[in-house]
Design a protein around this motif. Structure first.
Motif, PDB file in Angstrom:
ATOM      1  N   LEU A 147      -3.854  18.810   5.485  1.00  0.00           N
ATOM      2  CA  LEU A 147      -4.435  17.940   4.561  1.00  0.00           C
ATOM      3  C   LEU A 147      -6.089  17.968   4.487  1.00  0.00           C
ATOM      4  O   LEU A 147      -6.670  17.336   3.846  1.00  0.00           O
ATOM      5  N   ASN A 201     -10.717  12.249   6.449  1.00  0.00           N
ATOM      6  CA  ASN A 201      -9.931  13.216   5.470  1.00  0.00           C
ATOM      7  C   ASN A 201     -11.116  14.327   5.069  1.00  0.00           C
ATOM      8  O   ASN A 201     -12.259  14.337   5.537  1.00  0.00           O
ATOM      9  N   ASP A 234       0.069  10.073   5.683  1.00  0.00           N
ATOM     10  CA  ASP A 234      -0.554  11.677   5.941  1.00  0.00           C
ATOM     11  C   ASP A 234      -0.640  11.975   7.666  1.00  0.00           C
ATOM     12  O   ASP A 234      -0.937  13.089   7.790  1.00  0.00           O
TER      13      ASP A 234
END
Length: 308
Positions: A147, A201, A234
């Motif tokens: 991700l 992220n 996640d």
């Protein structure tokens, strides 16, 4: 060498400054000879009562024995813990004391009229972790990388404190640590004993963190962790844990202590890393309330037996 980072002078100083306590390092040895030695650090509040400082998973205990023979070691450890229990018996507690898992023989404290309550954590052998970790934990970390997440050692304490606020908001507790306190603790302990991991992220936003205390060649403690609610699905926690274990392997650390496994969902998450379930004890003085509770439990047990 003491394997527990809670012996570090910087950690002791932090407890004194942050919580207004007075540290009391203690060493016990036999009246004759040098067959064993027990070291610990206790803390007293302003009333002179013994307490476990906030945010301390346990009070550190180190035991050294000149003999590796099980019979000798068991006897000497019992004697050493008896000396500690006798000392504690003369003191007044300001709450329960959480002891290191090194104090695995709780009998001397019970013999000294203290009550003991078991608590649990997981200790992972860092060197052999590859064979111990459940594949599901690795899978979640790989998902996190796909991700676009990355994890790094950081000194951005404001970002760390922001991530720690995640579980505070979800679970309604307070780490009682802001960026300034984290920075001060880092300064007191130094990078050889204090480290923060931060996961970002794909957009570079800080989403998860883990704050650890460690002794190179000794134990690493998963002291504080937090992730933002939107990143929970996640696998951020798994990514940060994996990176932390790799880091501590490079530092020569032997054991990673996950700190706490007493709540069912927390235990389920931590057991996936394959650590050994370890028991440690909190001890308290037997006051009127404790004695009344024990009498009640005993009476109920006897009544149930008689009714059969």
């Amino acid at each position: 060498m003491n394997n527990d980072p809670l012996f570090h002078p910087g950690w002791i100083r932090f407890n004194e400054q942050r919580w207004g306590l007075t540290a009391e390092p203690l060493s016990f040895t036999p009246d004759k000879g040098d067959g064993w030695r027990l070291d610990t650090v206790l803390y007293r509040n302003h009333q002179g009562r013994l307490v476990t400082p906030p945010r301390n998973p346990h009070l550190p205990i180190a035991f050294q024995c000149a003999s590796e023979r099980p019979a000798s070691r068991n006897r000497r450890k019992r004697l050493a813990l008896t000396r500690l229990a006798e000392y504690l018996q003369q003191c007044e507690f300001g709450g329960s004391l959480s002891l290191s898992s090194v104090a695995d023989d709780v009998r001397p404290f019970e013999w000294a009229n203290m009550a003991a309550r078991p608590r649990f954590t997981y200790h992972l052998d860092i060197a052999t972790r590859e064979d111990a970790i459940d594949p599901s934990a690795r899978k979640k970390a790989r998902k996190c990388r796909r991700l676009g997440y990355r994890c790094e050692v950081t000194e951005e304490y404001a970002a760390v404190a922001d991530c720690l606020a995640g579980p505070e908001a979800r679970k309604g507790f307070d780490y009682r640590l802001d960026a300034a306190e984290l920075s001060r603790l880092a300064e007191l302990m130094g990078p050889e004993h204090f480290v923060c991991f931060l996961a970002r992220n794909a957009e570079g936003e800080a989403m998860g963190t883990r704050v650890c205390l460690f002794v190179p060649g000794g134990h690493a403690l998963a002291w504080s962790a937090g992730m933002k609610t939107e990143a929970m699905k996640d696998g951020v926690n798994n990514l940060v844990a994996e990176e932390a274990l790799d880091f501590f392997e490079r530092q020569g650390c032997t054991v990673f202590d996950f700190i706490g496994a007493n709540i069912a969902p927390v235990a389920e998450m931590k057991e996936a890393w394959g650590g050994r379930l370890v028991c440690h004890y909190t001890i308290s003085q037997r006051g009127i309330r404790q004695l009344a509770r024990e009498a009640y439990v005993t009476a109920r047990t006897l009544m149930k037996r008689e009714s059969k």
